[in-house]
Design a protein around this motif. Structure first.
Motif, PDB file in Angstrom:
ATOM      1  N   CYS A 135      25.206  82.796  11.994  1.00  0.00           N
ATOM      2  CA  CYS A 135      25.877  83.921  11.337  1.00  0.00           C
ATOM      3  C   CYS A 135      25.629  83.858   9.843  1.00  0.00           C
TER       4      CYS A 135
ATOM      5  N   GLY B 135      27.041  86.584   8.129  1.00  0.00           N
ATOM      6  CA  GLY B 135      27.933  87.691   7.778  1.00  0.00           C
ATOM      7  C   GLY B 135      28.992  87.243   6.799  1.00  0.00           C
TER       8      GLY B 135
ATOM      9  N   ALA C  92      29.468  91.360   5.491  1.00  0.00           N
ATOM     10  CA  ALA C  92      30.220  91.817   6.659  1.00  0.00           C
ATOM     11  C   ALA C  92      31.439  92.642   6.248  1.00  0.00           C
TER      12      ALA C  92
ATOM     13  N   CYS D 238      32.353  93.030  13.051  1.00  0.00           N
ATOM     14  CA  CYS D 238      31.423  92.376  13.972  1.00  0.00           C
ATOM     15  C   CYS D 238      32.207  91.370  14.794  1.00  0.00           C
TER      16      CYS D 238
ATOM     17  N   GLY E  73      30.919  87.626  14.636  1.00  0.00           N
ATOM     18  CA  GLY E  73      30.779  86.927  13.364  1.00  0.00           C
ATOM     19  C   GLY E  73      31.701  85.736  13.155  1.00  0.00           C
TER      20      GLY E  73
ATOM     21  N   CYS F  62      21.996  85.100  13.195  1.00  0.00           N
ATOM     22  CA  CYS F  62      22.825  86.191  13.691  1.00  0.00           C
ATOM     23  C   CYS F  62      23.083  85.942  15.173  1.00  0.00           C
TER      24      CYS F  62
ATOM     25  N   CYS G  78      27.497  94.780   9.536  1.00  0.00           N
ATOM     26  CA  CYS G  78      27.038  93.688   8.676  1.00  0.00           C
ATOM     27  C   CYS G  78      25.642  93.987   8.145  1.00  0.00           C
TER      28      CYS G  78
END
Length: 266
Positions: free
Chosen positions: A107, A109, A114, A139, A142, A200, A213
């Motif tokens: 991740c 974000g 994000a 998200c 996230g 991600c 994001c």
């Protein structure tokens, strides 16, 4: 006071103690469980972290399993190659080579990229926040940044930076403690030598991912189509790198429009 009234109870209790002691000594010999002399030697080779990364309750249990042949001599992720070599010498076998692994947070974000749907003021616990509509981020995949992984790590290898967990790969021993406590299943073990990684974990539709994001993978296939080694594939709108094929040429990182694929510099 009659001396016999004191002497007889004392002698009786003493006699019972001798009888019970003899019985316990006999039982200890009769029911003694023989321990392989290699077990304590293997235990001395282990780091003593008792982290459970090997899949056993602690180093004592792992040592016993290694001697029994249930686990290879390089079964301790914390001790690494050094411990494996020592244990191999005790067991009289080659330790073999095992690739160093490290934890990786899928991740990126962070607070700048994000979008949030509400302000969370509760206890800093990822699992508790995740129970509130999936967390404060739009998200749902996230990192929540409440630090469950940080607290689970016994080696100080994780920290929260700008709302996202980050791994110090030089401190990480791949014990797997962080992977078990993340409610989003964002942390996985990857080869330390790998330089190209998808940061991600979203399986949302491309537009949704991008709206949630700025750093999200959109599953656009540009990375997969341009990889000369065919090391990148896209499933459920998320890119994935096959480390056995990747040569770290960096083509995918250059083509990724959201920079969801990172080139990790060592």
């Amino acid at each position: 006071m009659d001396i016999n009234s004191i002497l007889y109870p004392v002698l009786s209790i003493g006699g019972m103690g001798v009888v019970f002691g003899a019985f316990l000594g006999f039982a200890a010999i009769k029911f003694k469980v023989e321990t392989d002399p290699r077990v304590p030697k293997v235990r001395e080779c282990l780091p003593g972290a008792n982290c459970g990364g090997c899949g056993y309750a602690g180093c004592d249990a792992l040592a016993d399993a290694i001697v029994k042949g249930d686990v290879p001599v390089n079964g301790c992720p914390v001790g690494g190659a050094a411990a494996a070599a020592k244990i191999g010498a005790v067991m009289g076998v080659e330790a073999g080579s095992s690739e160093k692994m490290v934890a990786f947070v899928k991740c990126n974000g962070n607070c700048d990229a994000a979008k949030s749907k509400y302000e969370y003021f509760g206890i800093e616990d990822c699992e508790m926040e995740a129970n509130l509509a999936g967390g404060n981020k739009f998200c749902s995949y996230g990192c929540l940044g409440d630090g469950n992984c940080v607290r689970a790590c016994n080696f100080g290898a994780l920290s929260i930076v700008n709302g996202v967990a980050v791994v110090d790969e030089e401190k990480c021993v791949a014990c797997g403690a962080c992977t078990k406590v993340c409610p989003k299943h964002l942390i996985e073990l990857v080869p330390y030598a790998s330089k190209v990684r998808v940061q991600c974990n979203s399986n949302d539709m491309p537009k949704v991912s991008k709206d949630n994001c700025a750093n999200a993978c959109m599953g656009c296939q540009l990375c997969a189509r341009n990889c000369p080694e065919k090391a990148v594939s896209v499933t459920k709108f998320l890119a994935k790198v096959d480390y056995s094929k990747c040569t770290a040429c960096g083509t995918c990182t250059e083509k990724c429009p959201t920079k969801a694929i990172k080139y990790i510099k060592k």
